[in-house]
Write a protein that holds these residues in place. Structure first.
Motif, PDB file in Angstrom:
ATOM      1  N   LEU A 328       9.753 -22.841  22.145  1.00 17.64           N
ATOM      2  CA  LEU A 328       8.986 -21.749  21.546  1.00 17.64           C
ATOM      3  C   LEU A 328       7.658 -21.558  22.289  1.00 17.64           C
ATOM      4  N   LEU A 329       6.961 -22.662  22.534  1.00 14.04           N
ATOM      5  CA  LEU A 329       5.690 -22.561  23.244  1.00 14.04           C
ATOM      6  C   LEU A 329       5.880 -22.153  24.700  1.00 14.04           C
ATOM      7  N   GLN A 330       7.049 -22.485  25.277  1.00 11.63           N
ATOM      8  CA  GLN A 330       7.336 -22.089  26.656  1.00 11.63           C
ATOM      9  C   GLN A 330       7.443 -20.567  26.771  1.00 11.63           C
ATOM     10  N   ILE A 331       8.023 -19.943  25.748  1.00 10.31           N
ATOM     11  CA  ILE A 331       8.126 -18.482  25.742  1.00 10.31           C
ATOM     12  C   ILE A 331       6.730 -17.863  25.763  1.00 10.31           C
ATOM     13  N   LEU A 332       5.822 -18.414  24.954  1.00  8.11           N
ATOM     14  CA  LEU A 332       4.452 -17.909  24.940  1.00  8.11           C
ATOM     15  C   LEU A 332       3.773 -18.148  26.290  1.00  8.11           C
ATOM     16  N   GLU A 333       4.020 -19.314  26.874  1.00  9.67           N
ATOM     17  CA  GLU A 333       3.436 -19.607  28.184  1.00  9.67           C
ATOM     18  C   GLU A 333       3.934 -18.636  29.240  1.00  9.67           C
ATOM     19  N   ASP A 334       5.227 -18.340  29.205  1.00 11.02           N
ATOM     20  CA  ASP A 334       5.802 -17.390  30.165  1.00 11.02           C
ATOM     21  C   ASP A 334       5.131 -16.028  30.076  1.00 11.02           C
ATOM     22  N   GLU A 335       4.673 -15.671  28.885  1.00  8.47           N
ATOM     23  CA  GLU A 335       4.022 -14.374  28.668  1.00  8.47           C
ATOM     24  C   GLU A 335       2.508 -14.448  28.849  1.00  8.47           C
ATOM     25  N   GLY A 336       2.012 -15.609  29.288  1.00 10.31           N
ATOM     26  CA  GLY A 336       0.580 -15.748  29.529  1.00 10.31           C
ATOM     27  C   GLY A 336      -0.250 -15.796  28.270  1.00 10.31           C
ATOM     28  N   ILE A 337       0.294 -16.373  27.203  1.00 12.04           N
ATOM     29  CA  ILE A 337      -0.389 -16.405  25.909  1.00 12.04           C
ATOM     30  C   ILE A 337      -0.776 -17.840  25.559  1.00 12.04           C
ATOM     31  N   SER A 338      -2.034 -18.029  25.202  1.00  5.79           N
ATOM     32  CA  SER A 338      -2.498 -19.333  24.732  1.00  5.79           C
ATOM     33  C   SER A 338      -2.486 -19.346  23.212  1.00  5.79           C
ATOM     34  N   TYR A 339      -2.353 -20.531  22.639  1.00  7.41           N
ATOM     35  CA  TYR A 339      -2.319 -20.615  21.176  1.00  7.41           C
ATOM     36  C   TYR A 339      -3.402 -21.558  20.683  1.00  7.41           C
ATOM     37  N   GLU A 340      -3.745 -21.420  19.405  1.00  4.68           N
ATOM     38  CA  GLU A 340      -4.815 -22.212  18.812  1.00  4.68           C
ATOM     39  C   GLU A 340      -4.272 -23.409  18.025  1.00  4.68           C
ATOM     40  N   HIS A 341      -3.264 -23.159  17.183  1.00  8.38           N
ATOM     41  CA  HIS A 341      -2.700 -24.204  16.327  1.00  8.38           C
ATOM     42  C   HIS A 341      -1.211 -23.931  16.160  1.00  8.38           C
ATOM     43  N   ALA A 342      -0.468 -24.984  15.849  1.00  6.90           N
ATOM     44  CA  ALA A 342       0.976 -24.832  15.652  1.00  6.90           C
ATOM     45  C   ALA A 342       1.455 -25.734  14.518  1.00  6.90           C
ATOM     46  N   PRO A 343       1.081 -25.447  13.259  1.00  9.69           N
ATOM     47  CA  PRO A 343       1.581 -26.242  12.125  1.00  9.69           C
ATOM     48  C   PRO A 343       3.072 -26.017  11.921  1.00  9.69           C
ATOM     49  N   SER A 344       3.765 -27.029  11.429  1.00  6.36           N
ATOM     50  CA  SER A 344       5.218 -26.904  11.273  1.00  6.36           C
ATOM     51  C   SER A 344       5.716 -27.682  10.066  1.00  6.36           C
ATOM     52  N   GLY A 345       6.929 -27.307   9.601  1.00  4.93           N
ATOM     53  CA  GLY A 345       7.636 -28.015   8.548  1.00  4.93           C
ATOM     54  C   GLY A 345       9.018 -28.375   9.051  1.00  4.93           C
ATOM     55  N   ILE A 346       9.920 -28.771   8.157  1.00  5.74           N
ATOM     56  CA  ILE A 346      11.246 -29.182   8.627  1.00  5.74           C
ATOM     57  C   ILE A 346      12.093 -27.993   9.060  1.00  5.74           C
ATOM     58  N   ASP A 347      11.857 -26.829   8.456  1.00  7.85           N
ATOM     59  CA  ASP A 347      12.656 -25.651   8.784  1.00  7.85           C
ATOM     60  C   ASP A 347      11.820 -24.484   9.291  1.00  7.85           C
ATOM     61  N   ASN A 348      10.536 -24.691   9.502  1.00  8.77           N
ATOM     62  CA  ASN A 348       9.706 -23.564   9.943  1.00  8.77           C
ATOM     63  C   ASN A 348       8.581 -24.042  10.838  1.00  8.77           C
ATOM     64  N   MET A 349       8.086 -23.122  11.611  1.00  6.08           N
ATOM     65  CA  MET A 349       6.980 -23.405  12.522  1.00  6.08           C
ATOM     66  C   MET A 349       6.150 -22.144  12.677  1.00  6.08           C
ATOM     67  N   SER A 350       4.842 -22.299  12.658  1.00  4.58           N
ATOM     68  CA  SER A 350       3.938 -21.170  12.860  1.00  4.58           C
ATOM     69  C   SER A 350       3.066 -21.444  14.073  1.00  4.58           C
ATOM     70  N   VAL A 351       2.801 -20.402  14.824  1.00 10.86           N
ATOM     71  CA  VAL A 351       1.907 -20.524  15.976  1.00 10.86           C
ATOM     72  C   VAL A 351       0.766 -19.539  15.769  1.00 10.86           C
ATOM     73  N   ILE A 352      -0.451 -20.077  15.684  1.00 12.36           N
ATOM     74  CA  ILE A 352      -1.642 -19.254  15.468  1.00 12.36           C
ATOM     75  C   ILE A 352      -2.243 -18.916  16.822  1.00 12.36           C
ATOM     76  N   LEU A 353      -2.496 -17.625  17.040  1.00 13.35           N
ATOM     77  CA  LEU A 353      -3.074 -17.206  18.311  1.00 13.35           C
ATOM     78  C   LEU A 353      -3.971 -15.992  18.125  1.00 13.35           C
ATOM     79  N   ARG A 354      -4.739 -15.688  19.153  1.00 14.75           N
ATOM     80  CA  ARG A 354      -5.592 -14.509  19.131  1.00 14.75           C
ATOM     81  C   ARG A 354      -4.725 -13.251  19.151  1.00 14.75           C
ATOM     82  N   ALA A 355      -4.947 -12.362  18.183  1.00 16.38           N
ATOM     83  CA  ALA A 355      -4.088 -11.191  18.035  1.00 16.38           C
ATOM     84  C   ALA A 355      -4.159 -10.249  19.226  1.00 16.38           C
ATOM     85  N   ASN A 356      -5.298 -10.229  19.931  1.00 11.46           N
ATOM     86  CA  ASN A 356      -5.420  -9.301  21.058  1.00 11.46           C
ATOM     87  C   ASN A 356      -4.538  -9.668  22.241  1.00 11.46           C
ATOM     88  N   GLN A 357      -3.868 -10.821  22.157  1.00 13.28           N
ATOM     89  CA  GLN A 357      -2.945 -11.200  23.230  1.00 13.28           C
ATOM     90  C   GLN A 357      -1.575 -10.535  23.075  1.00 13.28           C
TER      91      GLN A 357
END
Length: 457
Positions: A328-357
């Motif tokens: 998942l983070l590799q996809i963001l990296e491929d698009e040149g996007i940095s992220y701030e936080h990535a909290p996760s659970g057993i069935d879900n994951m959220s990636v927090i990033l700057r919206a202007n990206q």
């Protein structure tokens, strides 16, 4: 020996120059001075750095720019007139320097922007040294190249080269006052390269570490660092002490007093930092130190920032799928996007990033890739998110810190979109809707700091 850095508001006018000179004269230990470019003299004014960016943009577009050169030079001439300096030769040198930089980098836009932006600090340092000499002080301008500030060749994002610290150590031997411009250094190939915006703080910190200063003083326009943004809370508590780690977390999370990259050199060198007010230098200020007594005040401060979004992904038994998070983070990296936080659970994951990206077609492309490559059950992006950080090294040993926050949110009827806490327990992060951020910060302030005031009373 002290290194004193003066920010843009501290050197914006002749009146401010006089205050700076008085501060330098009042303490013979202040031997190395780092200055920013002139900032705003009043609310509607324009910073010199912004004028220089406009100048660079005009040159790049092929537009007329002589009037912009005049506007920049006039700011320094106005300071010189206010100080009753015979500085016509210095002012003419500034104009010639701008024209020379434009001629040298006319067709290299990144170099041009860096060279012109850096001239704001460079010219101000020359003028400050000239003024100090007029008052009878033994002062001289020292360029970053002469001082030994050599950096990576990344326009707008310079990083200090480690060999620079050995060169900077020779500044300890200077018997006179040295005035160094902030914000930029030189690449090994001789090009001017700027630090990220706000980088005069970085220069001051680097110089303090390299010269082995006993104290690094950072002069600005407030008496101290507040535990929360004063625009959100009326008369907030002033911080007398804060640790390097706490300040780093708060700077990253939205505090604008101190550039978040500026602490690393002094932190590694163990040099205490004192943030002071140019307009009220007798105020004790705020000390940034390695350790503080946090027994009664486990939380040091509360910071917030807006403009975030959350990419939320759900997939049944995600926790058993090896490499899911990395992909998942590799996809963001491929698009040149940095992220701030990535909290996760057993069935879900959220990636927090700057919206202007996620502008243009990038948002849909990312969603399509996540759906196709990771075969998720659900994906959606939530905009309008604000992040609030509660920071304090004392939280690790204090019971009920998190409970106070959730209770404060509940009482204020604010829904928490997300909670994240690092293993070090130096900070807790909460995600709320942007429209609720001010209310949320005030609720947290009342929860953590109002009881402290009550005890003192």
């Amino acid at each position: 020996m002290k290194v004193a850095k003066f920010g843009g508001s501290s050197v914006a006018s002749a009146e401010q120059f006089r205050k700076v000179a008085g501060i330098i004269q009042s303490d013979q230990q202040r031997r190395i001075i780092v200055v920013s470019a002139p900032g705003k003299r009043y609310k509607a004014d324009t910073k010199v750095t912004d004028l220089l960016i406009r100048l660079a943009e005009a040159v790049m577009r092929g537009n007329e720019y002589d009037s912009l050169i005049e506007a920049v030079v006039e700011r320094y001439a106005d300071i010189a007139r206010g100080l009753e300096l015979q500085a016509s030769e210095v002012i003419e040198q500034m104009k010639a320097d701008l024209q020379q930089k434009i001629a040298a980098y006319h067709d290299d836009h990144l170099r041009l922007l860096d060279a012109l932006k850096a001239s704001g600090e460079d010219h101000n340092a020359r003028l400050m040294a000239f003024y100090l000499r007029s008052l009878g002080m033994e002062a001289r301008y020292v360029s970053p190249r002469e001082a030994g500030i050599f950096v990576t060749d990344e326009p707008g994002n310079a990083q200090i080269l480690q060999d620079s610290y050995e060169k900077l150590s020779k500044l300890k031997q200077c018997s006179n006052i040295v005035v160094i411009p902030g914000f930029f250094g030189y690449s090994l190939t001789g090009h001017i390269v700027t630090f990220p915006r706000g980088g005069s703080d970085i220069t001051g910190s680097i110089v303090a570490a390299g010269a082995g200063a006993d104290v690094y003083e950072n002069f600005t326009d407030v008496d101290s660092i507040y535990c929360v943004n004063p625009s959100m809370v009326e008369n907030p508590r002033q911080l007398r002490e804060i640790t390097y780690r706490e300040m780093r977390e708060l700077s990253y999370s939205g505090f604008s007093v101190f550039h978040d990259e500026a602490l690393e050199p002094v932190y590694k060198a163990g040099i205490p930092v004192c943030v002071k007010n140019t307009n009220n230098p007798e105020a004790p200020g705020t000390w940034i130190v390695a350790k503080r007594d946090h027994r009664n005040v486990p939380v040091a401060g509360i910071a917030s920032d807006t403009g975030f979004c959350s990419v939320n992904v759900s997939k049944y038994l995600m926790n058993r799928e090896i490499g899911f998070g990395r992909k998942l983070l590799q996809i963001l990296e491929d698009e040149g996007i940095s992220y701030e936080h990535a909290p996760s659970g057993i069935d879900n994951m959220s990636v927090i990033l700057r919206a202007n990206q996620l502008q243009g077609e990038k948002e849909q492309r990312i969603m399509d890739r996540i759906q196709t490559e990771l075969k998720v059950d659900e994906i959606h992006i939530e905009y309008g998110l604000a992040l609030i950080m509660v920071v304090g090294e004392g939280m690790e040993r204090a019971v009920g810190v998190a409970a106070k926050a959730t209770a404060a949110f509940a009482q204020a009827q604010i829904n928490i979109e997300m909670i994240n806490q690092g293993s070090s327990e130096v900070s807790m992060m909460f995600g709320v809707k942007e429209e609720a951020v001010n209310k949320a910060v005030r609720a947290l302030y009342d929860a953590y700091f109002a009881p402290v005031y009550a005890q003192k009373e």
